[in-house]
Scaffold this motif. Structure first.
Motif, PDB file in Angstrom:
ATOM      1  N   LEU A 159       0.834  -1.204   0.000  1.00 32.84           N
ATOM      2  CA  LEU A 159       0.000   0.000   0.000  1.00 32.84           C
ATOM      3  C   LEU A 159       0.868   1.253   0.000  1.00 32.84           C
ATOM      4  N   VAL A 160       1.953   1.229   0.753  1.00 33.45           N
ATOM      5  CA  VAL A 160       2.881   2.369   0.773  1.00 33.45           C
ATOM      6  C   VAL A 160       3.437   2.616  -0.625  1.00 33.45           C
ATOM      7  N   ASP A 161       3.829   1.543  -1.305  1.00 37.44           N
ATOM      8  CA  ASP A 161       4.374   1.687  -2.662  1.00 37.44           C
ATOM      9  C   ASP A 161       3.320   2.214  -3.634  1.00 37.44           C
ATOM     10  N   LEU A 162       2.088   1.734  -3.506  1.00 40.85           N
ATOM     11  CA  LEU A 162       1.020   2.180  -4.402  1.00 40.85           C
ATOM     12  C   LEU A 162       0.690   3.658  -4.192  1.00 40.85           C
ATOM     13  N   MET A 163       0.782   4.110  -2.950  1.00 42.46           N
ATOM     14  CA  MET A 163       0.388   5.476  -2.630  1.00 42.46           C
ATOM     15  C   MET A 163       1.509   6.495  -2.858  1.00 42.46           C
ATOM     16  N   ALA A 164       2.746   6.044  -2.984  1.00 42.28           N
ATOM     17  CA  ALA A 164       3.870   6.988  -3.093  1.00 42.28           C
ATOM     18  C   ALA A 164       3.715   7.960  -4.269  1.00 42.28           C
ATOM     19  N   PRO A 165       3.406   7.499  -5.485  1.00 40.38           N
ATOM     20  CA  PRO A 165       3.216   8.462  -6.580  1.00 40.38           C
ATOM     21  C   PRO A 165       2.029   9.386  -6.355  1.00 40.38           C
ATOM     22  N   LEU A 166       0.984   8.872  -5.678  1.00 38.99           N
ATOM     23  CA  LEU A 166      -0.174   9.710  -5.398  1.00 38.99           C
ATOM     24  C   LEU A 166       0.161  10.791  -4.382  1.00 38.99           C
ATOM     25  N   ASP A 167       1.081  10.490  -3.472  1.00 36.42           N
ATOM     26  CA  ASP A 167       1.467  11.477  -2.463  1.00 36.42           C
ATOM     27  C   ASP A 167       2.065  12.713  -3.124  1.00 36.42           C
ATOM     28  N   SER A 168       2.920  12.515  -4.121  1.00 34.93           N
ATOM     29  CA  SER A 168       3.522  13.652  -4.815  1.00 34.93           C
ATOM     30  C   SER A 168       2.463  14.465  -5.552  1.00 34.93           C
ATOM     31  N   ARG A 169       1.516  13.800  -6.170  1.00 36.22           N
ATOM     32  CA  ARG A 169       0.441  14.512  -6.863  1.00 36.22           C
ATOM     33  C   ARG A 169      -0.446  15.262  -5.863  1.00 36.22           C
ATOM     34  N   LEU A 170      -0.682  14.640  -4.719  1.00 35.31           N
ATOM     35  CA  LEU A 170      -1.483  15.299  -3.689  1.00 35.31           C
ATOM     36  C   LEU A 170      -0.790  16.562  -3.191  1.00 35.31           C
ATOM     37  N   ARG A 171       0.506  16.480  -2.981  1.00 34.67           N
ATOM     38  CA  ARG A 171       1.249  17.661  -2.536  1.00 34.67           C
ATOM     39  C   ARG A 171       1.189  18.768  -3.579  1.00 34.67           C
ATOM     40  N   ARG A 172       1.277  18.397  -4.845  1.00 36.27           N
ATOM     41  CA  ARG A 172       1.180  19.419  -5.888  1.00 36.27           C
ATOM     42  C   ARG A 172      -0.210  20.045  -5.893  1.00 36.27           C
ATOM     43  N   LEU A 173      -1.228  19.223  -5.737  1.00 33.58           N
ATOM     44  CA  LEU A 173      -2.603  19.725  -5.721  1.00 33.58           C
ATOM     45  C   LEU A 173      -2.810  20.685  -4.554  1.00 33.58           C
ATOM     46  N   PHE A 174      -2.362  20.287  -3.359  1.00 38.78           N
ATOM     47  CA  PHE A 174      -2.518  21.149  -2.192  1.00 38.78           C
ATOM     48  C   PHE A 174      -1.731  22.444  -2.364  1.00 38.78           C
ATOM     49  N   ARG A 175      -0.574  22.343  -3.002  1.00 35.30           N
ATOM     50  CA  ARG A 175       0.233  23.553  -3.228  1.00 35.30           C
ATOM     51  C   ARG A 175      -0.483  24.505  -4.187  1.00 35.30           C
ATOM     52  N   LEU A 176      -1.104  23.978  -5.221  1.00 34.62           N
ATOM     53  CA  LEU A 176      -1.801  24.810  -6.191  1.00 34.62           C
ATOM     54  C   LEU A 176      -2.959  25.574  -5.557  1.00 34.62           C
ATOM     55  N   THR A 177      -3.603  24.967  -4.574  1.00 32.43           N
ATOM     56  CA  THR A 177      -4.799  25.574  -3.986  1.00 32.43           C
ATOM     57  C   THR A 177      -4.543  26.192  -2.620  1.00 32.43           C
ATOM     58  N   SER A 178      -3.293  26.199  -2.154  1.00 33.29           N
ATOM     59  CA  SER A 178      -3.008  26.645  -0.789  1.00 33.29           C
ATOM     60  C   SER A 178      -3.361  28.101  -0.554  1.00 33.29           C
ATOM     61  N   ALA A 179      -3.191  28.944  -1.558  1.00 28.21           N
ATOM     62  CA  ALA A 179      -3.461  30.371  -1.371  1.00 28.21           C
ATOM     63  C   ALA A 179      -4.935  30.642  -1.149  1.00 28.21           C
ATOM     64  N   GLN A 180      -5.802  29.748  -1.672  1.00 24.25           N
ATOM     65  CA  GLN A 180      -7.239  29.970  -1.546  1.00 24.25           C
ATOM     66  C   GLN A 180      -7.881  29.125  -0.448  1.00 24.25           C
ATOM     67  N   SER A 181      -7.122  28.181   0.115  1.00 21.27           N
ATOM     68  CA  SER A 181      -7.724  27.247   1.062  1.00 21.27           C
ATOM     69  C   SER A 181      -7.585  27.737   2.495  1.00 21.27           C
ATOM     70  N   ASP A 182      -8.367  27.134   3.380  1.00 25.02           N
ATOM     71  CA  ASP A 182      -8.328  27.430   4.805  1.00 25.02           C
ATOM     72  C   ASP A 182      -7.901  26.156   5.515  1.00 25.02           C
ATOM     73  N   GLY A 183      -6.774  26.194   6.196  1.00 23.63           N
ATOM     74  CA  GLY A 183      -6.253  24.988   6.829  1.00 23.63           C
ATOM     75  C   GLY A 183      -7.037  24.525   8.033  1.00 23.63           C
ATOM     76  N   GLU A 184      -7.888  25.395   8.594  1.00 22.99           N
ATOM     77  CA  GLU A 184      -8.594  25.066   9.838  1.00 22.99           C
ATOM     78  C   GLU A 184      -9.514  23.861   9.709  1.00 22.99           C
ATOM     79  N   PRO A 185     -10.436  23.803   8.708  1.00 25.19           N
ATOM     80  CA  PRO A 185     -11.315  22.629   8.597  1.00 25.19           C
ATOM     81  C   PRO A 185     -10.541  21.327   8.390  1.00 25.19           C
TER      82      PRO A 185
END
Length: 233
Positions: A159-185
């Motif tokens: 599962l760790v191996d399967l999720m590793a490429p998704l983790d990088s994509r998730l970080r990119r996605l969160f980075r793209l939307t970080s300026a508009q997002s609210d970390g509190e929720p």
């Protein structure tokens, strides 16, 4: 063309212990995730090799790997460019995440050790502090780390191996939307998930993880749709 990056000190990227190929790959991937190379940026193998003071072979191999992971695409007459990440790409990512992260949370509730739980609690505390202090980019990064830690706590190497490429994509996605997002929720959702994992509530942990991914999906897709198109030819 790529924008030259000022060298930090005088050491080349190949001076450290890890494999040169891996170091070049990580460097280029991080530049894409952090939007130093926005979508549509053309990456020129020769220029990158000169900047990093390495041969073109590890650069070529790193770019091929990034292409296979969806970070780069090859276009006629332009060569390798940073791939766009839009609502459709997010939808594909969330389709997979909802199932795999639900499984990861269930297994984490079953296998996480007391020491791992203490580390996870500390990570959540840092994310909460960053969000409350208005350091949203830091909070977003720490919240992405939380998702990765849950997968690691599953105790399932496949599962760790399967999720590793998704983790990088998730970080990119969160980075793209970080300026508009609210970390509190997001912090609140993660704290509830942590409590279920800590209490060994496997069903609750899986349900909360799936619900969190679904909630994040809806808000993230709205944010992505509102972003300007960076990919210009």
């Amino acid at each position: 063309m790529t924008t030259p990056r000022p060298a930090a000190g005088s050491s080349a990227i190949g001076d450290s212990h890890p494999s040169l190929r891996e170091r070049v790959y990580v460097e280029l991937r991080e530049r894409i995730i952090e939007a130093e190379y926005p979508a549509g940026t053309r990456l020129v193998e020769r220029e990158i090799a000169e900047e990093l003071r390495v041969s073109r072979v590890p650069v070529r191999e790193a770019m091929q790997r990034l292409e296979s992971e969806g970070f780069l695409s090859v276009r006629p007459r332009r060569g390798s460019v940073v791939a766009d990440f839009g609502p459709r790409d997010a939808a594909y990512l969330f389709d997979v995440r909802e199932n795999l992260e639900g499984l990861a949370a269930r297994l984490a509730a079953r296998h996480a050790t007391p020491a791992q739980l203490r580390d996870l609690e500390g990570l959540l505390a840092r994310a909460r502090k960053a969000a409350e202090s208005g350091r949203l980019r830091e909070a977003v990064s720490l919240n992405a780390d939380f998702h990765r830690r849950i997968v690691e706590l599953s105790g399932n190497p496949l599962l760790v191996d399967l999720m590793a490429p998704l983790d990088s994509r998730l970080r990119r996605l969160f980075r793209l939307t970080s300026a508009q997002s609210d970390g509190e929720p997001m912090c609140g959702a993660h704290e509830r998930l942590y409590a279920a994992v800590r209490d060994r509530d496997e069903d609750g942990a899986e349900t909360l993880a799936r619900a969190h991914v679904a909630d994040t999906r809806a808000s993230t897709e709205r944010l992505l749709a509102a972003l300007p198109d960076e990919d210009t030819d």
